[in-house]
Write a protein that holds these residues in place. Structure first.
Motif, PDB file in Angstrom:
ATOM      1  N   ARG A   1       0.746  -1.169  -0.096  1.00  0.00           N
ATOM      2  CA  ARG A   1       0.029  -0.040   0.045  1.00  0.00           C
ATOM      3  C   ARG A   1       0.827   1.265  -0.029  1.00  0.00           C
ATOM      4  O   ARG A   1       1.661   1.302   0.838  1.00  0.00           O
ATOM      5  CB  ARG A   1      -0.828   0.031   1.286  1.00  0.00           C
ATOM      6  N   SER A   2       0.621   2.334  -0.907  1.00  0.00           N
ATOM      7  CA  SER A   2       1.287   3.366  -0.956  1.00  0.00           C
ATOM      8  C   SER A   2       0.825   4.387  -0.004  1.00  0.00           C
ATOM      9  O   SER A   2       1.457   5.517   0.296  1.00  0.00           O
ATOM     10  CB  SER A   2       1.261   3.879  -2.370  1.00  0.00           C
TER      11      SER A   2
ATOM     12  N   GLU B   1      -1.629   5.991  -0.622  1.00  0.00           N
ATOM     13  CA  GLU B   1      -2.832   6.609  -1.773  1.00  0.00           C
ATOM     14  C   GLU B   1      -3.753   5.659  -2.262  1.00  0.00           C
ATOM     15  O   GLU B   1      -3.063   4.888  -3.015  1.00  0.00           O
ATOM     16  CB  GLU B   1      -2.094   7.409  -2.720  1.00  0.00           C
ATOM     17  N   ARG B   2      -4.949   5.508  -2.027  1.00  0.00           N
ATOM     18  CA  ARG B   2      -5.864   4.415  -2.600  1.00  0.00           C
ATOM     19  C   ARG B   2      -5.789   4.580  -3.989  1.00  0.00           C
ATOM     20  O   ARG B   2      -5.836   3.418  -4.476  1.00  0.00           O
ATOM     21  CB  ARG B   2      -6.931   4.285  -1.779  1.00  0.00           C
ATOM     22  N   ALA B   3      -5.895   5.759  -4.486  1.00  0.00           N
ATOM     23  CA  ALA B   3      -6.165   6.011  -5.922  1.00  0.00           C
ATOM     24  C   ALA B   3      -4.672   5.458  -6.682  1.00  0.00           C
ATOM     25  O   ALA B   3      -4.972   4.838  -7.717  1.00  0.00           O
ATOM     26  CB  ALA B   3      -6.480   7.324  -6.326  1.00  0.00           C
ATOM     27  N   GLN B   4      -3.679   5.521  -6.128  1.00  0.00           N
ATOM     28  CA  GLN B   4      -2.551   4.959  -6.683  1.00  0.00           C
ATOM     29  C   GLN B   4      -2.239   3.567  -6.633  1.00  0.00           C
ATOM     30  O   GLN B   4      -1.820   2.967  -7.389  1.00  0.00           O
ATOM     31  CB  GLN B   4      -1.368   5.763  -5.983  1.00  0.00           C
ATOM     32  N   ASP B   5      -2.738   3.148  -5.462  1.00  0.00           N
ATOM     33  CA  ASP B   5      -2.871   1.607  -5.479  1.00  0.00           C
ATOM     34  C   ASP B   5      -3.933   0.853  -6.346  1.00  0.00           C
ATOM     35  O   ASP B   5      -3.453  -0.062  -7.039  1.00  0.00           O
ATOM     36  CB  ASP B   5      -3.410   1.158  -3.988  1.00  0.00           C
ATOM     37  N   HIS B   6      -4.901   1.716  -6.477  1.00  0.00           N
ATOM     38  CA  HIS B   6      -6.124   1.243  -7.583  1.00  0.00           C
ATOM     39  C   HIS B   6      -5.349   1.102  -8.899  1.00  0.00           C
ATOM     40  O   HIS B   6      -5.706   0.345  -9.826  1.00  0.00           O
ATOM     41  CB  HIS B   6      -7.137   1.940  -7.350  1.00  0.00           C
ATOM     42  N   GLU B   7      -4.472   2.028  -9.517  1.00  0.00           N
ATOM     43  CA  GLU B   7      -4.260   2.270 -10.598  1.00  0.00           C
ATOM     44  C   GLU B   7      -2.831   1.183 -10.864  1.00  0.00           C
ATOM     45  O   GLU B   7      -2.926   0.729 -11.952  1.00  0.00           O
ATOM     46  CB  GLU B   7      -3.554   3.620 -10.754  1.00  0.00           C
ATOM     47  N   ALA B   8      -2.237   0.971  -9.796  1.00  0.00           N
ATOM     48  CA  ALA B   8      -1.098  -0.187 -10.036  1.00  0.00           C
ATOM     49  C   ALA B   8      -2.141  -1.369 -10.182  1.00  0.00           C
ATOM     50  O   ALA B   8      -1.450  -2.265 -10.779  1.00  0.00           O
ATOM     51  CB  ALA B   8      -0.434  -0.328  -8.725  1.00  0.00           C
TER      52      ALA B   8
END
Length: 138
Positions: A34-35, A37-44
């Protein structure tokens, strides 16, 4: 057969497993740290889904032993909706009762312990979730 990705959403890591289209066997794939930032995790995660050409994403839903849903299940439902918003494939929820226990048992039987187990437990749990979903479809 459908090419599928299984996901075990954890607070620190996201476990990812895949089931290739030509087989009905789920395989541990990746652990996404997990980074913050949920949005960043979801993009990954979306990148992984695209990379394997998945046609469906199966997210583990943490229900209680009696089948009821508590706060953890509500949080997963919310995050699964957020993930679905960035994907072009369906996101389905699947009961994940006992998956971590099953994953722990499998790793123990293989002699995987300590730090090595912590590195892989999430993707193994994702594979257990995905395998359970695949088996339920037959």
């Amino acid at each position: 057969m459908t090419r599928a990705v299984g996901v075990d959403l954890g607070s620190v890591r996201i476990g990812v497993a895949v089931a290739p289209a030509d087989t009905a066997v789920a395989v541990p794939y990746e652990v996404l740290e997990r980074s913050g930032e949920r949005a960043q995790d979801h993009e990954a995660l979306a990148g992984m889904v695209a990379e394997v050409g998945a046609e469906v994403v199966v997210v583990g839903l943490p229900t209680s032993l009696d089948g009821t849903e508590g706060p953890a299940a509500a949080a997963v439902r919310t995050e699964a909706d957020e993930i679905a918003a960035v994907l072009d494939v369906p996101v389905v929820l699947h009961d994940e009762r006992y998956t971590t226990v099953s994953a722990e048992r499998m790793l123990a039987e293989q002699g995987v312990r300590g730090p090595a187990r912590r590195k892989v437990i999430d993707k193994v749990a994702a594979a257990v979730i995905l395998q359970s979903w695949l088996d339920a479809r037959d």
